[in-house]
Design an enzyme around this catalytic site. Structure first.
Site, mmCIF file in Angstrom:
data_model
loop_
_atom_site.group_PDB
_atom_site.id
_atom_site.type_symbol
_atom_site.label_atom_id
_atom_site.label_comp_id
_atom_site.label_asym_id
_atom_site.label_seq_id
_atom_site.Cartn_x
_atom_site.Cartn_y
_atom_site.Cartn_z
ATOM 1 N N TRP A 119 0.745 -1.024 -0.226
ATOM 2 C CA TRP A 119 -0.001 -0.068 0.018
ATOM 3 C C TRP A 119 0.791 1.091 0.025
ATOM 4 O O TRP A 119 0.350 2.198 -0.550
ATOM 5 C CB TRP A 119 -0.928 -0.096 1.093
ATOM 6 C CG TRP A 119 -2.059 -1.190 0.925
ATOM 7 C CD1 TRP A 119 -2.269 -2.213 1.719
ATOM 8 C CD2 TRP A 119 -3.130 -1.117 -0.410
ATOM 9 N NE1 TRP A 119 -3.246 -2.888 0.963
ATOM 10 C CE2 TRP A 119 -3.764 -2.331 0.137
ATOM 11 C CE3 TRP A 119 -3.089 -0.240 -1.175
ATOM 12 C CZ2 TRP A 119 -4.785 -2.590 -1.097
ATOM 13 C CZ3 TRP A 119 -4.276 -0.516 -2.368
ATOM 14 C CH2 TRP A 119 -5.026 -1.555 -2.037
ATOM 15 N N ASP A 154 -2.766 6.360 6.453
ATOM 16 C CA ASP A 154 -3.740 5.535 5.698
ATOM 17 C C ASP A 154 -4.012 4.372 6.801
ATOM 18 O O ASP A 154 -3.309 3.501 7.109
ATOM 19 C CB ASP A 154 -3.191 4.779 4.474
ATOM 20 C CG ASP A 154 -3.978 3.804 3.823
ATOM 21 O OD1 ASP A 154 -5.099 3.635 4.410
ATOM 22 O OD2 ASP A 154 -3.574 3.448 2.590
ATOM 23 N N LYS A 185 -13.079 -2.433 5.419
ATOM 24 C CA LYS A 185 -12.571 -3.491 6.431
ATOM 25 C C LYS A 185 -13.032 -3.234 7.727
ATOM 26 O O LYS A 185 -13.528 -4.374 8.173
ATOM 27 C CB LYS A 185 -10.929 -3.030 6.478
ATOM 28 C CG LYS A 185 -10.065 -3.422 5.410
ATOM 29 C CD LYS A 185 -10.356 -2.694 4.186
ATOM 30 C CE LYS A 185 -9.301 -3.217 2.719
ATOM 31 N NZ LYS A 185 -8.266 -2.492 2.530
HETATM 32 C C1 LIG Z 1 -7.780 -1.865 1.207
HETATM 33 C C2 LIG Z 1 -6.917 -0.529 1.344
HETATM 34 C C3 LIG Z 1 -6.596 0.185 0.389
HETATM 35 C C4 LIG Z 1 -7.582 0.428 -0.896
HETATM 36 O O1 LIG Z 1 -8.789 0.807 -0.539
HETATM 37 P P1 LIG Z 1 -9.594 1.180 -2.087
HETATM 38 O O2 LIG Z 1 -10.920 1.319 -1.331
HETATM 39 O O3 LIG Z 1 -9.669 0.026 -2.982
HETATM 40 O O4 LIG Z 1 -9.283 2.255 -2.560
HETATM 41 C C5 LIG Z 1 -5.691 1.239 0.852
HETATM 42 N N1 LIG Z 1 -4.841 1.132 1.820
HETATM 43 C C6 LIG Z 1 -4.888 0.117 2.699
HETATM 44 C C7 LIG Z 1 -3.890 0.223 3.757
HETATM 45 C C8 LIG Z 1 -6.001 -0.895 2.438
HETATM 46 O O5 LIG Z 1 -6.036 -1.878 3.263
#
Ligand SMILES: *Cc1c(COP(=O)(O)O)cnc(C)c1O
Length: 360
Positions: free
Chosen positions: A102, A172, A196
């Protein structure tokens, strides 16, 4: 009806009581005669749902009053572009720590808008750790410093909050938000895709310190300009209304469980069941450095990858799904977010023991 133990990394399992409540309210929300999906986002019913969700999130996370909470669209990947557009504030670069898949996506997208300074990377150990803070080569002139607090694919999680001084810290938190208490005041901006630990895909939560917004690049789409969205209560465009409603039910569920401290205890207990077994077994292994092991995403490998398919098939037959690791790392991954009960992890470990005994 049979519900499985769903170990998906995302979109992921939701608390069953939340789904039951949503089902009960599907056709007629609180006597409105409508589904939440059918409501005007500017009507009094939805405005109440939206306000309550924000209030509960603020309470759960202890979000200070000088932070805006935005309910947007575009996902965490969208934020890889949206954050630099909003937060460069006349500066040329941002700092980032590279801890895996990521982070790499954030670096690649960020380069379209800024000079990206990788202050530390765990590439040398194949992204199985978080580089020690003392080794980060930070730039005092960076617009902000970006971290991914939990690498969902690699299973690596920060166990500390870096003190970046006057340089705002951006995180993030897509895969570990609401899993434990954090001090929001240590961050300039936090973002998370909902799918998530919060609710349905389609909702992106942004928590941003007020003084950092209002200087977006002129090319920033208005729907992704944090100041315009903050001024419009996240309703510059139509927000993802149903996803906000479900997120609100999840916030209430977390409050009823005892809040984020209770979530942390629950998550530590679950993770320990799995990690303790992995440590004791010579049939399964987990490559992540101790102290950086994610409470949310637990990757593991079987001794012989030729057995992977049989392992997954047996798990499915026992009502446990989505255990296959991400294609970039292989092996297995059990995602055990807030909504995964202890019983789910215990069932997984019982099956792992059974499989080990049959194949060791
Ligand atoms: C799942 C995830 C993403 C991607 O998110 P999208 O909704 O597909 O844009 C980005 N960063 C992390 C840490 C994730 O777990």
């Amino acid at each position: 009806m049979t519900r499985v133990f769903n170990f998906s990394a995302g979109p992921a399992a939701l608390p069953e009581v939340v789904l039951q409540q949503a089902a009960a309210e599907m056709l007629d929300w609180h006597g409105s005669g409508m589904s939440v999906m059918e409501m005007s986002h500017r009507g009094k019913e939805f405005i109440a749902i939206h306000a309550q969700a924000e209030k509960d999130l603020r309470e759960l996370m202890g979000i200070p009053t000088n932070y805006k909470v935005l309910f947007l669209q575009g996902g965490a990947i969208g934020e890889n572009a949206i954050v630099p557009m909003n937060l460069l504030r006349g500066k040329a670069s941002f700092d980032i720590v590279n801890t895996g898949e990521w982070s790499k996506k954030t670096i690649k997208e960020g380069k379209k808008y800024a000079k990206v300074n990788v202050v530390a990377t765990s590439e040398a150990d194949n992204f199985t750790s978080v580089p020690a803070f003392e080794t980060w080569k930070r730039d005092p002139d960076a617009a902000y410093l970006h971290i991914c607090s939990n690498e969902t694919i690699g299973g690596v999680e920060y166990n500390f909050t870096p003190d970046t001084g006057d340089v705002p810290l951006v995180a993030d938190m897509s895969s570990n938000i609401l899993s434990r208490p954090i001090d929001v005041s240590k961050y300039g901006l936090i973002y998370a895709g909902a799918q998530k630990n919060i609710g349905p895909a389609g909702l992106t939560i942004v928590i941003v310190r007020e003084d950092l917004i209002g200087q977006a690049l002129p090319i920033t789409p208005s729907a992704f300009d944090f100041k315009q969205q903050a001024d419009a209560d996240s309703m510059y465009n139509t927000p993802p209304t149903y996803a906000i409603y479900i997120a609100g039910l999840v916030f209430q569920w977390i409050k009823a469980q005892g809040g984020l401290a209770a979530m942390e205890a629950h998550n530590r207990k679950k993770a320990a069941v799995l990690y303790d077994y992995l440590a004791a077994s010579s049939f399964y292994s987990n490559p992540i450095a101790e102290g950086c092991r994610s409470l949310m995403n637990v990757p593991f490998r079987l001794k012989d990858e030729a057995l992977d398919e049989a392992f997954l098939k047996g798990a499915k037959e026992r009502g446990m799904v989505q255990l296959k690791g991400h294609r970039s790392v292989g092996g297995m991954r059990a995602s055990i977010y807030n909504a995964m009960p202890v019983a789910g992890v215990e069932a997984l470990v019982a099956y792992m023991k059974e499989f080990e005994a049959a194949h060791a």
